[in-house]
Design a protein around this motif. Structure first.
Motif, PDB file in Angstrom:
ATOM      1  N   ILE A 125       0.833  -1.207   0.000  1.00 44.54           N
ATOM      2  CA  ILE A 125       0.000   0.000   0.000  1.00 44.54           C
ATOM      3  C   ILE A 125       0.866   1.255   0.000  1.00 44.54           C
ATOM      4  N   LEU A 126       1.851   1.293   0.871  1.00 45.84           N
ATOM      5  CA  LEU A 126       2.681   2.492   0.983  1.00 45.84           C
ATOM      6  C   LEU A 126       3.512   2.718  -0.272  1.00 45.84           C
ATOM      7  N   LEU A 127       3.954   1.646  -0.900  1.00 44.66           N
ATOM      8  CA  LEU A 127       4.725   1.784  -2.134  1.00 44.66           C
ATOM      9  C   LEU A 127       3.840   2.233  -3.283  1.00 44.66           C
ATOM     10  N   ARG A 128       2.628   1.704  -3.355  1.00 46.05           N
ATOM     11  CA  ARG A 128       1.695   2.172  -4.391  1.00 46.05           C
ATOM     12  C   ARG A 128       1.322   3.628  -4.142  1.00 46.05           C
ATOM     13  N   ASP A 129       1.108   3.982  -2.902  1.00 42.84           N
ATOM     14  CA  ASP A 129       0.780   5.367  -2.568  1.00 42.84           C
ATOM     15  C   ASP A 129       1.932   6.303  -2.910  1.00 42.84           C
ATOM     16  N   ALA A 130       3.169   5.792  -2.790  1.00 46.74           N
ATOM     17  CA  ALA A 130       4.350   6.609  -3.101  1.00 46.74           C
ATOM     18  C   ALA A 130       4.516   6.829  -4.597  1.00 46.74           C
ATOM     19  N   GLY A 131       3.901   5.982  -5.424  1.00 48.65           N
ATOM     20  CA  GLY A 131       3.984   6.178  -6.862  1.00 48.65           C
ATOM     21  C   GLY A 131       4.521   5.009  -7.643  1.00 48.65           C
ATOM     22  N   LEU A 170      22.508 -12.767   5.728  1.00 48.00           N
ATOM     23  CA  LEU A 170      23.734 -12.856   4.935  1.00 48.00           C
ATOM     24  C   LEU A 170      23.725 -14.041   3.979  1.00 48.00           C
ATOM     25  N   LYS A 171      22.772 -14.933   4.120  1.00 47.13           N
ATOM     26  CA  LYS A 171      22.735 -16.139   3.294  1.00 47.13           C
ATOM     27  C   LYS A 171      21.894 -15.989   2.033  1.00 47.13           C
ATOM     28  N   ILE A 172      21.174 -14.888   1.943  1.00 46.74           N
ATOM     29  CA  ILE A 172      20.282 -14.667   0.806  1.00 46.74           C
ATOM     30  C   ILE A 172      20.884 -13.643  -0.133  1.00 46.74           C
ATOM     31  N   ASP A 173      20.857 -13.955  -1.401  1.00 43.12           N
ATOM     32  CA  ASP A 173      21.391 -13.067  -2.433  1.00 43.12           C
ATOM     33  C   ASP A 173      20.342 -12.001  -2.754  1.00 43.12           C
ATOM     34  N   GLY A 174      20.397 -10.916  -2.006  1.00 45.75           N
ATOM     35  CA  GLY A 174      19.398  -9.872  -2.205  1.00 45.75           C
ATOM     36  C   GLY A 174      19.585  -8.737  -1.220  1.00 45.75           C
ATOM     37  N   HIS A 175      18.535  -7.956  -1.044  1.00 41.31           N
ATOM     38  CA  HIS A 175      18.564  -6.773  -0.198  1.00 41.31           C
ATOM     39  C   HIS A 175      17.673  -6.997   1.020  1.00 41.31           C
ATOM     40  N   TYR A 176      18.284  -7.061   2.193  1.00 35.60           N
ATOM     41  CA  TYR A 176      17.472  -7.095   3.402  1.00 35.60           C
ATOM     42  C   TYR A 176      16.903  -5.700   3.617  1.00 35.60           C
ATOM     43  N   LEU A 177      15.579  -5.602   3.724  1.00 37.00           N
ATOM     44  CA  LEU A 177      14.921  -4.305   3.722  1.00 37.00           C
ATOM     45  C   LEU A 177      14.747  -3.691   5.106  1.00 37.00           C
ATOM     46  N   GLY A 178      15.183  -4.406   6.150  1.00 32.29           N
ATOM     47  CA  GLY A 178      15.159  -3.814   7.473  1.00 32.29           C
ATOM     48  C   GLY A 178      14.034  -4.334   8.344  1.00 32.29           C
ATOM     49  N   PRO A 179      14.049  -3.942   9.617  1.00 32.85           N
ATOM     50  CA  PRO A 179      13.091  -4.471  10.586  1.00 32.85           C
ATOM     51  C   PRO A 179      11.735  -3.773  10.606  1.00 32.85           C
ATOM     52  N   SER A 180      11.583  -2.677   9.858  1.00 40.86           N
ATOM     53  CA  SER A 180      10.318  -1.936   9.902  1.00 40.86           C
ATOM     54  C   SER A 180       9.870  -1.579   8.488  1.00 40.86           C
ATOM     55  N   ILE A 181       8.593  -1.268   8.379  1.00 36.71           N
ATOM     56  CA  ILE A 181       8.045  -0.887   7.081  1.00 36.71           C
ATOM     57  C   ILE A 181       8.664   0.424   6.604  1.00 36.71           C
ATOM     58  N   SER A 182       8.819   1.391   7.498  1.00 36.07           N
ATOM     59  CA  SER A 182       9.364   2.687   7.095  1.00 36.07           C
ATOM     60  C   SER A 182      10.795   2.544   6.588  1.00 36.07           C
ATOM     61  N   SER A 234      12.023  -0.143   5.189  1.00 33.65           N
ATOM     62  CA  SER A 234      11.912  -0.820   3.892  1.00 33.65           C
ATOM     63  C   SER A 234      11.607   0.178   2.779  1.00 33.65           C
ATOM     64  N   ILE A 235      10.701   1.108   3.062  1.00 30.87           N
ATOM     65  CA  ILE A 235      10.342   2.128   2.073  1.00 30.87           C
ATOM     66  C   ILE A 235      11.570   2.955   1.701  1.00 30.87           C
ATOM     67  N   LYS A 236      12.342   3.361   2.682  1.00 34.30           N
ATOM     68  CA  LYS A 236      13.532   4.178   2.418  1.00 34.30           C
ATOM     69  C   LYS A 236      14.530   3.429   1.544  1.00 34.30           C
ATOM     70  N   LYS A 237      14.748   2.151   1.842  1.00 33.40           N
ATOM     71  CA  LYS A 237      15.724   1.391   1.070  1.00 33.40           C
ATOM     72  C   LYS A 237      15.255   1.191  -0.367  1.00 33.40           C
ATOM     73  N   ILE A 238      13.979   0.952  -0.550  1.00 31.37           N
ATOM     74  CA  ILE A 238      13.452   0.781  -1.908  1.00 31.37           C
ATOM     75  C   ILE A 238      13.519   2.095  -2.675  1.00 31.37           C
ATOM     76  N   ASN A 239      13.227   3.202  -1.999  1.00 34.37           N
ATOM     77  CA  ASN A 239      13.345   4.516  -2.641  1.00 34.37           C
ATOM     78  C   ASN A 239      14.780   4.794  -3.083  1.00 34.37           C
ATOM     79  N   ASN A 240      15.740   4.366  -2.285  1.00 35.78           N
ATOM     80  CA  ASN A 240      17.149   4.571  -2.646  1.00 35.78           C
ATOM     81  C   ASN A 240      17.544   3.704  -3.843  1.00 35.78           C
ATOM     82  N   LEU A 241      16.995   2.497  -3.896  1.00 33.30           N
ATOM     83  CA  LEU A 241      17.326   1.590  -4.999  1.00 33.30           C
ATOM     84  C   LEU A 241      16.661   2.010  -6.301  1.00 33.30           C
ATOM     85  N   PHE A 242      15.415   2.473  -6.193  1.00 30.57           N
ATOM     86  CA  PHE A 242      14.634   2.815  -7.388  1.00 30.57           C
ATOM     87  C   PHE A 242      13.942   4.162  -7.174  1.00 30.57           C
ATOM     88  N   PRO A 243      14.696   5.248  -7.299  1.00 32.44           N
ATOM     89  CA  PRO A 243      14.095   6.569  -7.093  1.00 32.44           C
ATOM     90  C   PRO A 243      13.016   6.836  -8.132  1.00 32.44           C
TER      91      PRO A 243
END
Length: 320
Positions: free
Chosen positions: A216-222, A293-305, A307-316
């Motif tokens: 929801i928050l990502l769709r709301d962000a655009g 550390l065992k997963i080939d990817g981006h750990y988005l963090g312990p909270s939704i907020s 996660s949003i920041k990290k995704i915004n940094n990856l895909f502005p």
């Protein structure tokens, strides 16, 4: 929260569909068109009116203004003035008990959480709905989720573990919140030209409120967001991701076994060309941080907020 301008202006809906989506009578819709040009539908080849998602958003917004005691002429003038200033109002959600507005007053969040939790425990759907609408009308979506809904769910979960409430009550509360936030998700614009993100839950994972809130928050962000739900079979998911090629796939896991399933999956996903980023999170990665550390990817963090920041940094997003 999305503005009315974010909605598509492609004419798609006939007046009967619009009447159902707005809970309005067709005669009222026509009257507002004729007297105030509140919306100006296009005409199909057969002469029927066709309305866009933006028209529906305008009608919902105007209807809420009238319900709050303003004459339709005043509501129409406010809309026209806002459009002239390129300051389109925020959209009203399709759940008629909820509306997105700028916070009009300060609320006591702790008291609201307590009252909301008590209403859910009593299975008082009407009071729960009123309190949910009050919170939604006073808070931004991220604040609603992180300061009201999540604390209420945690409290109810703790009460169930202590044996203070039964499983039926815990399920009622979860289902109530899930239904309410899904209405929000479905009310937001789709953003078809923006980066696509696919979100869901790892195999055997049925706890989907967290990833749903993120969607929801990502769709709301655009972002263009597709939410796939719980318990996704990874082999089928890999085929689908290969077909769709989103910018990022995001999975949530609360159980260790489900998180471990992602290790092999992430290796397969990393072999796709062009590449698809893999994001992951959930309680399993907080309880067992070595899995991060065992997963080939981006750990988005312990909270939704976070996660949003990290995704915004990856895909502005452009123009955001």
């Amino acid at each position: 929260m999305a503005s009315i301008l974010d909605y598509s202006d492609e004419p798609r809906f006939n007046i009967n569909s619009v009447a159902k989506l707005t809970s309005m009578q067709p005669v009222t819709i026509r009257a507002w068109e004729r007297r105030y040009q509140l919306v100006v539908p296009k005409r199909a080849a057969n002469g029927y009116r066709l309305y866009s998602e933006r028209d529906i958003a305008i009608l919902r917004w105007a209807k809420r203004g009238v319900e709050q005691g303003y004459p339709i002429s005043t509501v129409n003038s406010q809309l026209k003035d806002a459009i002239k200033k390129n300051a389109w109002p925020e959209a009203v959600l399709n759940d008629k008990s909820t509306v997105a507005v700028h916070p009009a007053r300060t609320i006591n969040r702790s008291e609201l959480v307590q009252n909301f939790t008590k209403a859910l425990i009593r299975h008082d759907e009407r009071m729960s709905s009123d309190l949910f609408a009050d919170a939604l009308g006073s808070l931004k979506l991220a604040d609603l989720f992180e300061s009201i809904l999540i604390p209420a769910l945690v409290d109810i979960g703790d009460r169930w573990e202590r044996g203070e409430i039964g499983v039926a009550t815990e399920h009622f509360a979860s289902q109530f919140i899930q239904t309410k936030i899904m209405a929000i998700y479905q009310s937001l614009p789709l953003h078809p030209s923006c980066p696509k993100l696919i979100i869901g839950c790892a195999p055997d994972e049925l706890h989907e409120i967290g990833p749903m809130m993120l969607a929801i928050l990502l769709r709301d962000a655009g972002y263009k967001v597709e939410y796939l739900g719980p318990d996704l079979p990874l082999d089928d998911l890999l085929i689908y991701v290969r077909e769709e090629m989103p910018k990022m796939l995001i999975l949530s896991a609360t159980m260790k076994a489900s998180a471990e399933d992602m290790i092999r999956f992430s290796e397969k996903l990393s072999g796709l060309k062009p590449s698809v980023a893999f994001g992951f999170g959930g309680a399993a990665f907080i309880l067992f941080p070595d899995l991060q550390l065992k997963i080939d990817g981006h750990y988005l963090g312990p909270s939704i907020s976070e996660s949003i920041k990290k995704i915004n940094n990856l895909f502005p997003l452009k123009n955001k």
